[in-house]
Write a protein that holds these residues in place. Structure first.
Motif, PDB file in Angstrom:
ATOM      1  N   SER A 212     -13.292   8.949  62.398  1.00 41.94           N
ATOM      2  CA  SER A 212     -12.998   9.308  63.787  1.00 41.94           C
ATOM      3  C   SER A 212     -11.586   8.902  64.179  1.00 41.94           C
ATOM      4  N   GLU A 213     -11.082   9.618  65.191  1.00 38.07           N
ATOM      5  CA  GLU A 213      -9.694   9.458  65.642  1.00 38.07           C
ATOM      6  C   GLU A 213      -9.640   9.228  67.146  1.00 38.07           C
ATOM      7  N   ILE A 214      -8.860   8.257  67.554  1.00 37.02           N
ATOM      8  CA  ILE A 214      -8.497   8.074  68.960  1.00 37.02           C
ATOM      9  C   ILE A 214      -6.976   7.972  68.989  1.00 37.02           C
ATOM     10  N   PRO A 215      -6.312   8.611  69.950  1.00 34.91           N
ATOM     11  CA  PRO A 215      -4.853   8.735  69.905  1.00 34.91           C
ATOM     12  C   PRO A 215      -4.088   7.485  70.283  1.00 34.91           C
ATOM     13  N   ALA A 216      -4.362   6.349  69.660  1.00 37.44           N
ATOM     14  CA  ALA A 216      -3.584   5.116  69.803  1.00 37.44           C
ATOM     15  C   ALA A 216      -4.500   3.940  69.502  1.00 37.44           C
ATOM     16  N   ALA A 217      -4.415   2.881  70.296  1.00 33.84           N
ATOM     17  CA  ALA A 217      -5.324   1.760  70.180  1.00 33.84           C
ATOM     18  C   ALA A 217      -6.564   2.057  71.017  1.00 33.84           C
ATOM     19  N   GLU A 218      -7.553   1.162  70.972  1.00 38.70           N
ATOM     20  CA  GLU A 218      -8.818   1.450  71.644  1.00 38.70           C
ATOM     21  C   GLU A 218      -8.654   1.544  73.155  1.00 38.70           C
ATOM     22  N   ARG A 219      -7.742   0.774  73.718  1.00 36.94           N
ATOM     23  CA  ARG A 219      -7.571   0.765  75.170  1.00 36.94           C
ATOM     24  C   ARG A 219      -6.247   1.381  75.619  1.00 36.94           C
ATOM     25  N   VAL A 220      -5.528   1.995  74.684  1.00 37.69           N
ATOM     26  CA  VAL A 220      -4.243   2.612  75.009  1.00 37.69           C
ATOM     27  C   VAL A 220      -4.228   4.021  74.431  1.00 37.69           C
ATOM     28  N   ALA A 221      -3.955   5.009  75.274  1.00 33.69           N
ATOM     29  CA  ALA A 221      -3.917   6.393  74.821  1.00 33.69           C
ATOM     30  C   ALA A 221      -2.481   6.855  74.633  1.00 33.69           C
ATOM     31  N   SER A 222      -2.262   7.743  73.660  1.00 36.72           N
ATOM     32  CA  SER A 222      -0.926   8.268  73.386  1.00 36.72           C
ATOM     33  C   SER A 222      -1.072   9.689  72.863  1.00 36.72           C
ATOM     34  N   LEU A 223      -0.573  10.657  73.599  1.00 36.61           N
ATOM     35  CA  LEU A 223      -0.608  12.037  73.127  1.00 36.61           C
ATOM     36  C   LEU A 223       0.259  12.211  71.885  1.00 36.61           C
ATOM     37  N   GLU A 224       1.367  11.446  71.819  1.00 47.33           N
ATOM     38  CA  GLU A 224       2.217  11.510  70.632  1.00 47.33           C
ATOM     39  C   GLU A 224       1.454  11.061  69.386  1.00 47.33           C
ATOM     40  N   GLN A 225       0.687   9.971  69.525  1.00 46.57           N
ATOM     41  CA  GLN A 225      -0.081   9.492  68.384  1.00 46.57           C
ATOM     42  C   GLN A 225      -1.204  10.460  68.002  1.00 46.57           C
ATOM     43  N   VAL A 227      -0.867  13.709  68.010  1.00 48.55           N
ATOM     44  CA  VAL A 227      -0.180  14.703  67.171  1.00 48.55           C
ATOM     45  C   VAL A 227       0.132  14.104  65.801  1.00 48.55           C
ATOM     46  N   ILE A 228       0.623  12.866  65.787  1.00 43.93           N
ATOM     47  CA  ILE A 228       0.939  12.207  64.517  1.00 43.93           C
ATOM     48  C   ILE A 228      -0.331  12.001  63.694  1.00 43.93           C
ATOM     49  N   GLY A 229      -1.431  11.651  64.375  1.00 39.60           N
ATOM     50  CA  GLY A 229      -2.699  11.491  63.667  1.00 39.60           C
ATOM     51  C   GLY A 229      -3.142  12.773  63.007  1.00 39.60           C
ATOM     52  N   ASP A 230      -2.932  13.901  63.676  1.00 42.65           N
ATOM     53  CA  ASP A 230      -3.267  15.195  63.077  1.00 42.65           C
ATOM     54  C   ASP A 230      -2.437  15.443  61.822  1.00 42.65           C
ATOM     55  N   GLU A 231      -1.178  15.061  61.862  1.00 45.71           N
ATOM     56  CA  GLU A 231      -0.312  15.200  60.691  1.00 45.71           C
ATOM     57  C   GLU A 231      -0.779  14.304  59.553  1.00 45.71           C
ATOM     58  N   ILE A 232      -1.164  13.081  59.883  1.00 45.00           N
ATOM     59  CA  ILE A 232      -1.652  12.154  58.859  1.00 45.00           C
ATOM     60  C   ILE A 232      -2.873  12.713  58.155  1.00 45.00           C
ATOM     61  N   VAL A 233      -3.795  13.264  58.938  1.00 44.22           N
ATOM     62  CA  VAL A 233      -5.033  13.798  58.376  1.00 44.22           C
ATOM     63  C   VAL A 233      -4.745  14.973  57.449  1.00 44.22           C
ATOM     64  N   GLY A 234      -3.881  15.885  57.906  1.00 41.53           N
ATOM     65  CA  GLY A 234      -3.586  17.049  57.080  1.00 41.53           C
ATOM     66  C   GLY A 234      -2.665  16.735  55.926  1.00 41.53           C
ATOM     67  N   PHE A 235      -1.636  15.954  56.196  1.00 40.89           N
ATOM     68  CA  PHE A 235      -0.587  15.670  55.220  1.00 40.89           C
ATOM     69  C   PHE A 235      -1.101  14.788  54.083  1.00 40.89           C
ATOM     70  N   PHE A 236      -1.739  13.690  54.429  1.00 42.21           N
ATOM     71  CA  PHE A 236      -2.132  12.725  53.411  1.00 42.21           C
ATOM     72  C   PHE A 236      -3.613  12.803  53.045  1.00 42.21           C
ATOM     73  N   ILE A 237      -4.463  12.757  54.062  1.00 42.41           N
ATOM     74  CA  ILE A 237      -5.890  12.572  53.797  1.00 42.41           C
ATOM     75  C   ILE A 237      -6.501  13.799  53.127  1.00 42.41           C
TER      76      ILE A 237
END
Length: 301
Positions: A212-225, A227-237
């Motif tokens: 599962s993915e949340i866009p930053a830390a558990e209590r902090v949201a980041s739209l940038e993260q 997008v970066i998380g989507d790249e991590i999933v596709g690029f590496f995982i």
């Protein structure tokens, strides 16, 4: 997994998170329902969105999550809501978040035993009600930072425990849903990206079905993260899990004999397989230093 919306009464956050999701996206929704009454309301919303109860049962897109109150407590109101969903034969995702050094012992081994016992207890209760309800084994054990008392969202112990549970769930032949793309930093920085990449890759290679993915830390949201998380999933995982594809066309030597020392860029074989064999990133920079500087020396953070 949905985060709880803010600025509304806490007791109704589960209803709002589902309503907002149904109105704004088409992906499956993992949510937490606080009690049986809220569960009925959530399924009524989803039924209307699906076009009726029968359509919702045929193609369920709502997955209620049962969070075990570790150690060894299934909160009665929450459990009643989950059993209501079970009777409707909707997938149930039971999650234990044992905290090593706090509500769980400091040793990783017994924390894993506790996590396993809590989720298997949930499975037994679901199976008593219905043997046709899909069940997802959820795992999110963590550690406590002994100097500050804060929860360590991601660290080596987190990776080790989650990878062990991913392999255990494969032994049980159950689908698994495991937290993995959170991070401890509160900014869109190098630490956030490298923690997510290393941990998520480790869990995926250990056999986790859902990371599962949340866009930053558990209590902090980041739209940038996000997008970066989507790249991590596709690029590496995902690319790492695909590994090397071996087949008649991908392993052919006749193609090499045919073209000899000619350039391969314009050949049909290259055009056919390049995007299948090589991931083309969306935001990761691969330009030469001079080109990168001319474009403003932009980074991801």
């Amino acid at each position: 997994m949905l985060g709880r919306p803010v600025g509304i009464p806490v007791d109704h956050a589960d209803l709002y998170q589902v309503l907002i999701s149904v109105q704004n996206m088409s992906k499956p929704i993992v949510c937490q329902s606080f009690d049986e009454r809220h569960t009925r309301a959530i399924f009524e919303m989803c039924s209307r969105a699906a076009g009726g109860d029968e359509e919702l049962v045929k193609k369920p897109f709502i997955v209620p999550s049962l969070s075990v109150d570790s150690p060894l407590l299934l909160e009665p109101k929450l459990l009643k809501g989950i059993l209501k969903a079970t009777r409707l034969r909707h997938p149930v995702w039971a999650v234990s978040g044992s905290l090593s050094g706090d509500v769980a012992p400091a040793t990783l081994a017994i924390t894993l035993v506790l996590n396993n016992a809590e989720v298997l207890a949930s499975l037994v209760l679901v199976r008593i009600v219905s043997d046709r309800t899909p069940f997802i084994y959820g795992a999110d054990p963590r550690s406590m930072h002994m100097r500050t008392g804060q929860v360590v969202m991601r660290g080596p112990e987190f990776s080790i425990m989650h990878a062990c549970l991913a392999q255990l769930v494969r032994f049980y032949n159950l689908p698994s849903g495991i937290g993995g793309l959170l991070s401890d930093p509160k900014a869109c920085d190098v630490q956030a990206s490298h923690e997510k990449t290393i941990i998520a890759l480790m869990l995926a290679m250990a056999g986790a079905d859902l990371v599962s993915e949340i866009p930053a830390a558990e209590r902090v949201a980041s739209l940038e993260q996000l997008v970066i998380g989507d790249e991590i999933v596709g690029f590496f995982i995902k690319r790492a899990l695909d590994s090397v594809r071996v087949g008649e066309e991908t392993l052919t030597t006749s193609f090499i004999e045919e073209v000899g020392r000619e350039e391969l860029l314009s050949k049909k074989h290259t055009l056919k397989f390049f995007t299948k064999e090589h991931y083309v990133p969306r935001i990761t920079d691969r330009t030469a230093p001079g080109t990168w500087a001319k474009r403003g020396s932009m980074g991801l953070g």
